[in-house]
Write a protein that holds these residues in place. Structure first.
Motif, PDB file in Angstrom:
ATOM      1  N   VAL A  19       1.429   1.105 -12.844  1.00 33.74           N
ATOM      2  CA  VAL A  19       1.580   2.697 -13.085  1.00 33.74           C
ATOM      3  C   VAL A  19       2.690   2.889 -11.929  1.00 33.74           C
ATOM      4  O   VAL A  19       3.032   2.035 -10.905  1.00 33.74           O
ATOM      5  CB  VAL A  19       0.375   3.356 -12.586  1.00 33.74           C
ATOM      6  CG1 VAL A  19      -0.788   2.929 -13.530  1.00 33.74           C
ATOM      7  CG2 VAL A  19      -0.196   3.008 -11.237  1.00 33.74           C
ATOM      8  N   THR A  20       3.388   4.004 -12.217  1.00 30.83           N
ATOM      9  CA  THR A  20       4.121   4.653 -11.283  1.00 30.83           C
ATOM     10  C   THR A  20       3.794   6.258 -10.746  1.00 30.83           C
ATOM     11  O   THR A  20       3.346   6.846 -11.506  1.00 30.83           O
ATOM     12  CB  THR A  20       5.629   5.106 -12.147  1.00 30.83           C
ATOM     13  OG1 THR A  20       5.948   3.987 -12.592  1.00 30.83           O
ATOM     14  CG2 THR A  20       6.369   5.525 -11.104  1.00 30.83           C
ATOM     15  N   VAL A  21       3.562   6.210  -9.568  1.00 32.52           N
ATOM     16  CA  VAL A  21       3.361   7.256  -8.625  1.00 32.52           C
ATOM     17  C   VAL A  21       4.265   7.920  -8.125  1.00 32.52           C
ATOM     18  O   VAL A  21       5.107   7.423  -7.423  1.00 32.52           O
ATOM     19  CB  VAL A  21       2.184   7.181  -7.735  1.00 32.52           C
ATOM     20  CG1 VAL A  21       1.574   8.297  -7.100  1.00 32.52           C
ATOM     21  CG2 VAL A  21       0.786   6.313  -8.598  1.00 32.52           C
ATOM     22  N   CYS A  22       4.534   9.300  -8.188  1.00 32.04           N
ATOM     23  CA  CYS A  22       5.400  10.053  -7.441  1.00 32.04           C
ATOM     24  C   CYS A  22       4.618  11.343  -6.799  1.00 32.04           C
ATOM     25  O   CYS A  22       3.848  11.973  -7.349  1.00 32.04           O
ATOM     26  CB  CYS A  22       6.598  10.606  -8.190  1.00 32.04           C
ATOM     27  SG  CYS A  22       7.712   9.573  -8.759  1.00 32.04           S
ATOM     28  N   GLY A  23       4.975  11.590  -5.395  1.00 35.61           N
ATOM     29  CA  GLY A  23       4.281  12.799  -4.848  1.00 35.61           C
ATOM     30  C   GLY A  23       4.748  12.851  -3.314  1.00 35.61           C
ATOM     31  O   GLY A  23       6.142  12.444  -3.098  1.00 35.61           O
ATOM     32  N   TRP A  24       4.113  13.716  -2.552  1.00 38.68           N
ATOM     33  CA  TRP A  24       4.270  13.838  -1.397  1.00 38.68           C
ATOM     34  C   TRP A  24       3.206  13.299  -0.348  1.00 38.68           C
ATOM     35  O   TRP A  24       1.892  13.253  -0.498  1.00 38.68           O
ATOM     36  CB  TRP A  24       4.601  15.362  -0.834  1.00 38.68           C
ATOM     37  CG  TRP A  24       5.683  15.865  -1.703  1.00 38.68           C
ATOM     38  CD1 TRP A  24       6.885  16.194  -1.136  1.00 38.68           C
ATOM     39  CD2 TRP A  24       5.953  16.511  -3.108  1.00 38.68           C
ATOM     40  NE1 TRP A  24       7.842  16.676  -2.155  1.00 38.68           N
ATOM     41  CE2 TRP A  24       6.981  16.708  -3.115  1.00 38.68           C
ATOM     42  CE3 TRP A  24       4.714  16.523  -3.817  1.00 38.68           C
ATOM     43  CZ2 TRP A  24       7.534  17.236  -4.284  1.00 38.68           C
ATOM     44  CZ3 TRP A  24       5.121  16.902  -5.295  1.00 38.68           C
ATOM     45  CH2 TRP A  24       6.502  17.678  -5.468  1.00 38.68           C
ATOM     46  N   VAL A  25       3.726  12.529   0.687  1.00 45.29           N
ATOM     47  CA  VAL A  25       2.830  11.890   1.505  1.00 45.29           C
ATOM     48  C   VAL A  25       2.039  12.880   2.306  1.00 45.29           C
ATOM     49  O   VAL A  25       2.515  13.707   2.965  1.00 45.29           O
ATOM     50  CB  VAL A  25       3.489  11.064   2.619  1.00 45.29           C
ATOM     51  CG1 VAL A  25       2.577  10.412   3.641  1.00 45.29           C
ATOM     52  CG2 VAL A  25       4.299   9.830   1.719  1.00 45.29           C
ATOM     53  N   ALA A  81       6.438   5.220  -6.129  1.00 45.82           N
ATOM     54  CA  ALA A  81       5.869   4.044  -5.859  1.00 45.82           C
ATOM     55  C   ALA A  81       5.318   3.448  -7.422  1.00 45.82           C
ATOM     56  O   ALA A  81       4.799   3.962  -8.273  1.00 45.82           O
ATOM     57  CB  ALA A  81       4.418   4.072  -5.087  1.00 45.82           C
ATOM     58  N   GLU A  82       5.635   1.919  -7.394  1.00 42.24           N
ATOM     59  CA  GLU A  82       4.868   1.521  -8.496  1.00 42.24           C
ATOM     60  C   GLU A  82       3.794   0.166  -7.995  1.00 42.24           C
ATOM     61  O   GLU A  82       3.942  -0.272  -6.989  1.00 42.24           O
ATOM     62  CB  GLU A  82       6.100   0.818  -9.312  1.00 42.24           C
ATOM     63  CG  GLU A  82       7.034   1.711  -9.775  1.00 42.24           C
ATOM     64  CD  GLU A  82       8.359   1.093 -10.750  1.00 42.24           C
ATOM     65  OE1 GLU A  82       8.313  -0.160 -10.599  1.00 42.24           O
ATOM     66  OE2 GLU A  82       9.134   1.828 -11.183  1.00 42.24           O
ATOM     67  N   GLY A  83       2.920   0.338  -8.692  1.00 44.76           N
ATOM     68  CA  GLY A  83       1.893  -0.923  -8.447  1.00 44.76           C
ATOM     69  C   GLY A  83       0.819  -0.878  -9.499  1.00 44.76           C
ATOM     70  O   GLY A  83       1.055  -0.660 -10.552  1.00 44.76           O
ATOM     71  N   LEU A  84      -0.140  -1.527  -9.241  1.00 41.41           N
ATOM     72  CA  LEU A  84      -1.174  -1.851 -10.161  1.00 41.41           C
ATOM     73  C   LEU A  84      -2.513  -0.866  -9.967  1.00 41.41           C
ATOM     74  O   LEU A  84      -2.985  -0.969  -8.750  1.00 41.41           O
ATOM     75  CB  LEU A  84      -1.629  -3.414 -10.052  1.00 41.41           C
ATOM     76  CG  LEU A  84      -0.723  -4.266 -10.316  1.00 41.41           C
ATOM     77  CD1 LEU A  84      -1.206  -5.727 -10.094  1.00 41.41           C
ATOM     78  CD2 LEU A  84       0.357  -4.293 -11.491  1.00 41.41           C
ATOM     79  N   GLU A  96      -7.316   3.008  -6.873  1.00 40.66           N
ATOM     80  CA  GLU A  96      -6.187   2.961  -6.064  1.00 40.66           C
ATOM     81  C   GLU A  96      -5.246   2.224  -6.601  1.00 40.66           C
ATOM     82  O   GLU A  96      -5.076   1.636  -7.398  1.00 40.66           O
ATOM     83  CB  GLU A  96      -6.683   2.645  -4.588  1.00 40.66           C
ATOM     84  CG  GLU A  96      -7.108   1.337  -4.521  1.00 40.66           C
ATOM     85  CD  GLU A  96      -7.675   0.645  -3.336  1.00 40.66           C
ATOM     86  OE1 GLU A  96      -7.256  -0.376  -2.773  1.00 40.66           O
ATOM     87  OE2 GLU A  96      -8.021   1.352  -2.493  1.00 40.66           O
ATOM     88  N   VAL A  97      -4.094   2.296  -5.955  1.00 43.84           N
ATOM     89  CA  VAL A  97      -2.627   1.621  -6.594  1.00 43.84           C
ATOM     90  C   VAL A  97      -2.362   0.597  -5.479  1.00 43.84           C
ATOM     91  O   VAL A  97      -2.037   1.084  -4.338  1.00 43.84           O
ATOM     92  CB  VAL A  97      -1.640   2.788  -6.726  1.00 43.84           C
ATOM     93  CG1 VAL A  97      -0.220   1.588  -7.296  1.00 43.84           C
ATOM     94  CG2 VAL A  97      -2.131   3.558  -7.826  1.00 43.84           C
ATOM     95  N   THR A  98      -2.382  -0.709  -5.877  1.00 42.16           N
ATOM     96  CA  THR A  98      -1.821  -1.666  -4.789  1.00 42.16           C
ATOM     97  C   THR A  98      -0.206  -1.852  -5.087  1.00 42.16           C
ATOM     98  O   THR A  98       0.520  -1.925  -6.264  1.00 42.16           O
ATOM     99  CB  THR A  98      -2.488  -3.246  -5.186  1.00 42.16           C
ATOM    100  OG1 THR A  98      -2.205  -3.466  -6.414  1.00 42.16           O
ATOM    101  CG2 THR A  98      -3.837  -3.177  -4.860  1.00 42.16           C
ATOM    102  N   LEU A  99       0.439  -1.552  -3.933  1.00 42.14           N
ATOM    103  CA  LEU A  99       1.898  -1.277  -3.966  1.00 42.14           C
ATOM    104  C   LEU A  99       2.636  -2.851  -4.435  1.00 42.14           C
ATOM    105  O   LEU A  99       2.416  -4.050  -3.894  1.00 42.14           O
ATOM    106  CB  LEU A  99       2.578  -0.934  -2.815  1.00 42.14           C
ATOM    107  CG  LEU A  99       2.299   0.423  -2.439  1.00 42.14           C
ATOM    108  CD1 LEU A  99       2.846   0.621  -0.997  1.00 42.14           C
ATOM    109  CD2 LEU A  99       3.010   1.362  -3.399  1.00 42.14           C
TER     110      LEU A  99
END
Length: 486
Positions: A19-25, A81-84, A96-99
């Motif tokens: 998956v790809t996640v975009c956002g603000w920390v 971010a991209e991860g699983l 959650e997403v593992t980077l």
């Protein structure tokens, strides 16, 4: 890869898919071998956690790159971010997403960023209106606002109403109060120069108005920003039967209170062939529909408001959504308030027949006397607008206000006067310029019909649904006296 909204990821079954996640920390926590990054994209109240395990066996060529990008992260930074997507072992979150890769898109200097971890006042956040949507509170406010706007359209569209757009520039004053923002292309500086010259030549101050030649203005006459789209909506209702407007309105009332805005949005339906009882029926239905929509579609955000802003909010909304609204005449309502005062109730303003019911009276009726929403109808005509239908008693009009526990008035409406003669007489009695309303009077000359409508201030609704104290905090960019910076 197009990023997936966090609200969708949180409800997705985790199967190790990429998956790809975009956002603000929101936060970064580095625990030696493990790094946890909380990211929010505004699509929902919850964050998603990105995890990076330095000791995990990996053939990922991006590990060193991730370490470099982590050095750039602070609260407020934007990331891709991209991860699983995996099941989260932590409590309180399903996934959650593992980077596998990380990119800091925009850094954020923590020494300069106005939004800090410590609690910030609403007044402070109002001075940073362009950034406050990133906070939990205002993200929740604007998501609720979005859902309520959708609910408004859904309610009317499901019932055969046509959505119409009323003009924002007008030459008539719907409320007759005169608190309007003037729209002009005339040069104030030039008029001031002419005034100084004429004054030096002996022109009397009382003749100064003669210096303003509206025939040279853009519209050829005095024009203002509208305070209501009702009159124009009536013209459409007398052709399309049922219509509603939903748009910005303006009022130049110099009130610096938590309940006033200079620019606000109004929902104003108009219904041909509806009498006052029909009007009250649909108002009650409308309020219940909106509250049920909020309770269903905005549950997570409402739970935040219930916990942090107004304890008991959800219970209050649920109670109103299930209640049968009490209907009582203005005369009987005043009698009950006068009786309560005699028995010891304390009011800042004593109630009497002919007074405009104050907020304290509205809340007493709903919270103390009846314990539920109340619809007060048949008000004295002298305290209501010129267009409201007169009752046979000659003293009252077919107006109604919907009062709810917590804030008081939520909706104001009426059956409209369909008699040409009575409407003309009322306009002339109030000293209004009849020529400005000739087009409106035509509705009574050509196929007049009984018709009704009401108005609901959208920000008042959002304030009620969220429990926010100040109306300036339920609109993205508030406009009020000395406040138009963003």
């Amino acid at each position: 890869m197009v990023p997936t909204l966090i609200t969708q990821l949180l409800s997705t079954k985790p199967e190790g898919q990429k998956v790809t996640v975009c956002g603000w920390v929101r936060t970064v926590r580095d625990s030696k071998n493990l790094v946890f990054i909380q990211v929010n994209d505004g699509s929902c109240f919850a964050n998603i956690q990105l995890t990076f395990d330095r000791n995990a066996p990996s053939n990922n060529a991006n590990v060193n790159n991730i370490e470099e990008e982590l050095k750039k992260l602070n609260t407020g930074a934007s990331v891709r971010a991209e991860g699983l997507l995996i099941e989260s072992p932590a409590s309180g979150q399903a996934v959650e997403v593992t980077l596998e890769s990380l990119k800091c898109l925009g850094t954020c200097n923590p020494d300069e960023y106005p939004l800090q971890k410590n609690k910030m006042s609403m007044e402070y956040l109002r001075t940073n209106a362009h950034l406050r949507a990133r906070t939990n509170t205002f993200g929740a406010v604007y998501r609720v606002r979005n859902q309520m706007a959708f609910a408004v359209h859904s309610f009317f569209q499901e019932r055969g109403f046509q959505y119409v757009n009323a003009p924002e520039i007008t030459c008539s004053d719907c409320e007759g109060a005169g608190e309007m923002f003037q729209v002009t292309t005339l040069s104030m500086e030039k008029i001031a120069e002419i005034a100084l010259e004429k004054g030096a030549k002996g022109m009397k101050p009382e003749d100064a108005a003669k210096l303003v030649d509206y025939s040279k203005d853009f519209f050829g006459k005095k024009a203002s920003l509208t305070v209501s789209g009702q009159l124009e909506a009536e013209t459409m209702a007398t052709a399309l039967s049922r219509v509603y407007t939903f748009g910005p309105t303006f009022r130049a009332e110099n009130s610096n209170t938590p309940r006033h805005l200079a620019e606000f949005w109004m929902i104003e339906p108009e219904m041909a062939f509806f009498d006052l009882d029909d009007d009250m029926d649909i108002q009650e239905e409308f309020v219940k529909y909106l509250l049920n929509w909020a309770l269903t579609k905005c549950r997570a955000d409402l739970e935040f408001f219930d916990k942090r802003i107004q304890p008991g909010l959800i219970e209050q909304l649920e109670k109103v959504a299930k209640a049968d609204f009490v209907r009582i005449s203005y005369t009987d309502a005043i009698a009950k308030l006068e009786e309560a005062e005699k028995k010891g109730a304390k009011f800042e303003f004593s109630p009497y027949w002919g007074c405009d019911i104050a907020t304290e009276h509205e809340r007493y009726l709903t919270e103390k006397i009846f314990g539920c929403p109340v619809m007060v109808y048949n008000y004295p005509k002298d305290i209501k607008s010129f267009y409201m239908k007169q009752n046979d008693d000659g003293k009252t009009v077919k107006a109604v206000d919907v009062l709810v526990p917590g804030i008081g008035e939520l909706i104001g409406g009426s059956e409209r006067e369909e008699s040409y003669e009575k409407l003309v007489a009322e306009i002339e009695k109030r000293g209004m310029d009849k020529s400005i309303y000739d087009w409106y009077l035509d509705l009574r000359r050509f196929g007049t019909v009984p018709h009704s409508g009401f108005g609901l201030g959208f920000e008042r609704l959002i304030r009620y649904v969220t429990g926010m104290e100040n109306i300036r905090d339920v609109i993205p960019y508030p406009r009020a006296p000395k406040l138009a910076d963003f």
